[in-house]
Design an enzyme around this catalytic site. Structure first.
Site, mmCIF file in Angstrom:
data_model
loop_
_atom_site.group_PDB
_atom_site.id
_atom_site.type_symbol
_atom_site.label_atom_id
_atom_site.label_comp_id
_atom_site.label_asym_id
_atom_site.label_seq_id
_atom_site.Cartn_x
_atom_site.Cartn_y
_atom_site.Cartn_z
ATOM 1 N N GLU A 82 0.847 -1.195 0.000
ATOM 2 C CA GLU A 82 0.000 0.000 0.000
ATOM 3 C C GLU A 82 0.880 1.241 0.000
ATOM 4 O O GLU A 82 1.768 1.382 0.822
ATOM 5 C CB GLU A 82 -0.915 0.000 1.230
ATOM 6 C CG GLU A 82 -1.735 1.270 1.410
ATOM 7 C CD GLU A 82 -2.525 1.656 0.167
ATOM 8 O OE1 GLU A 82 -2.344 2.793 -0.311
ATOM 9 O OE2 GLU A 82 -3.301 0.815 -0.336
ATOM 10 N N HIS A 123 -44.626 -2.705 11.355
ATOM 11 C CA HIS A 123 -45.295 -1.407 11.202
ATOM 12 C C HIS A 123 -44.909 -0.505 12.371
ATOM 13 O O HIS A 123 -44.812 -0.973 13.511
ATOM 14 C CB HIS A 123 -46.817 -1.622 11.182
ATOM 15 C CG HIS A 123 -47.603 -0.351 11.224
ATOM 16 N ND1 HIS A 123 -47.816 0.428 10.101
ATOM 17 C CD2 HIS A 123 -48.225 0.289 12.255
ATOM 18 C CE1 HIS A 123 -48.544 1.477 10.431
ATOM 19 N NE2 HIS A 123 -48.807 1.414 11.738
#
Length: 446
Positions: A33, A430
């Site tokens: 990296e 709900h």
């Protein structure tokens, strides 16, 4: 020259997941990296997670400077976690340095302590993508230029922000900065706002952004950019008239291109596609045996979840039945994190018409959903297209609160080729946004 079983160039989503998987199988892995600030890849450091954190903070009314500090802390924690996820594996070496190929299976890595050379039995290129900067006079050299990366590093909120382009990334930043209190103007050379979306959806998105204070100028040509004192003057042409606008900062979210420069690909038989991405087949093989390309560097959709699926493809080939390929990913959902989020999967109505599809259209406003009243946000609409013959879903556009969650349910139904009635007749908790499918799918509007 040191021989290594697996070399992963780049610490992105697909590469790091693959490195972890291989290490857990006892295989040797070298991860190279170039920047310690990019451990973990684009998503956690400069894209998905920090931008969504700031978008969330803006919607909550958090002070900009405090939001930036919170974002920095989050990213630092994630980066450290990702580093140790690999570095703590016995068979993984994380090497900070810039890698370039010296041959088809050999690389040299420029490190702080000198040049190191390696030969890889397998090599996986995972170098990602970097922001594009349009070739507009003065833009690249402006002291007030921002990319999608540097826009999230500002110490204070700009009072006047100009965004060049009204694409999806630009919309997220426009809504975010406007919510923080900046005056935002978007300049776009296209004649139509969100031309890929259905007209009714695009109109509603534009109206909601404008209510937020975002000024959208379409069909304008940016001619030049010039710094003056601490500000920047942008000269553009609109309706054949030259005009200017002054900004504290200029943001250019003009997409990203694959990072292949300085990789030394000219020293290999690895070929590039016409768009500059590394050419791969459906199993992500490059044109060199035992060298793969993963994530944004290979072109195609630039999403972290696509990079993760690239890992699955390679895993399937190396230690599975090899059936997983880019050609059988199935439908891929997307979300634009404005408020409310705009999510889509499959075909829009506009695309279905162009393709000559025979479809039924289901449509309803968000205002009709009980949960929207709970959330005090009744903006948006839901649209779903169903094949008239098979009754399967061919596309959905959901511009609604929590759409980024429920779009995955639609994508799953499409992948499984379920009849739309399964969503229509499902028992939902709900109050939720997902229960809107009960009402949305009752009767088609065409």
């Amino acid at each position: 020259m040191q021989k290594v079983q697996n070399i992963v160039i780049g610490f992105g989503k697909g590469g790091k997941t693959l490195a972890k998987f291989l290490a857990q199988r006892g295989e040797e892995v070298l991860v190279v990296e170039r920047s310690p600030q990019m451990y973990g890849g684009t998503c956690i450091n400069i894209a998905c997670l920090p931008s969504k954190r700031l978008i969330t903070e803006a919607a909550r009314g958090t002070d900009f400077a405090a939001a930036i500090q919170g974002k920095i802390q989050m990213v630092n924690q994630l980066r450290d976690k990702n580093y140790h996820m690999l570095a703590d594996e016995k068979t993984v070496t994380v090497l900070d340095g810039i890698a370039h190929f010296t041959g088809n299976h050999t690389i040299a890595v420029k490190t702080a302590s000198g040049l190191k050379e390696f030969e890889g039995e397998r090599i996986f290129i995972n170098t990602g993508a970097t922001p594009n900067i349009p070739t507009i006079p003065g833009l690249k050299d402006s002291q007030n230029l921002l990319t999608s990366t540097t826009a999230m590093e500002l110490p204070k909120l700009p009072k006047k922000l100009v965004i060049v382009g009204a694409g999806y990334i630009g919309l997220e930043f426009a809504a975010m900065f406007a919510s923080f209190g900046a005056h935002v103007t978007m300049l776009d050379h296209h004649a139509t706002f969100l031309a890929r979306e259905d007209d009714d959806v695009a109109t509603m998105v534009a109206e909601n952004l404008q209510k937020l204070g975002v000024e959208i100028k379409m069909d304008v040509a940016l001619k030049k950019v010039q710094d003056q004192d601490q500000q920047t003057i942008l000269t553009y042409e609109e309706n054949n008239h030259e005009q200017t606008i002054t900004a504290d900062k200029v943001l250019v979210p003009a997409g990203r291109h694959p990072v292949t420069e300085k990789l030394g690909l000219e020293n290999t038989d690895i070929q590039l596609a016409s768009d500059g991405a590394i050419k791969v087949d459906s199993h992500l093989h490059t044109t060199v045996p035992n060298v793969w390309a993963i994530g944004d560097v290979k072109g195609g959709p630039q999403f972290t979840y696509i990079s993760l699926d690239d890992f699955r493809i390679i895993k399937s080939e190396l230690y599975g039945d090899g059936t997983r390929q880019t050609t059988n990913r199935g439908v891929v959902p997307t979300s634009v994190f404005i408020e409310p989020p705009l999510s889509q999967v499959g075909l829009t109505e506009k695309q279905a018409q162009v393709a000559g599809k025979h479809y039924e259209l289901f449509k309803m406003p968000v205002a009709a959903i009980p949960k929207a009243k709970v959330l005090k946000d009744k903006r948006g609409m839901l649209k779903m297209l169903v094949d008239r013959d098979t009754k399967t879903i061919i596309g959905a556009t959901i511009y609604a609160p929590e759409s980024h969650e429920i779009i995955n349910m639609v994508a799953l139904a499409m992948r499984a080729q379920l009849p739309y009635m399964m969503l229509r007749d499902q028992i939902y908790t709900h109050p939720t946004i997902s229960e809107a499918f009960n009402d949305l799918l009752k009767n088609p509007v065409n």
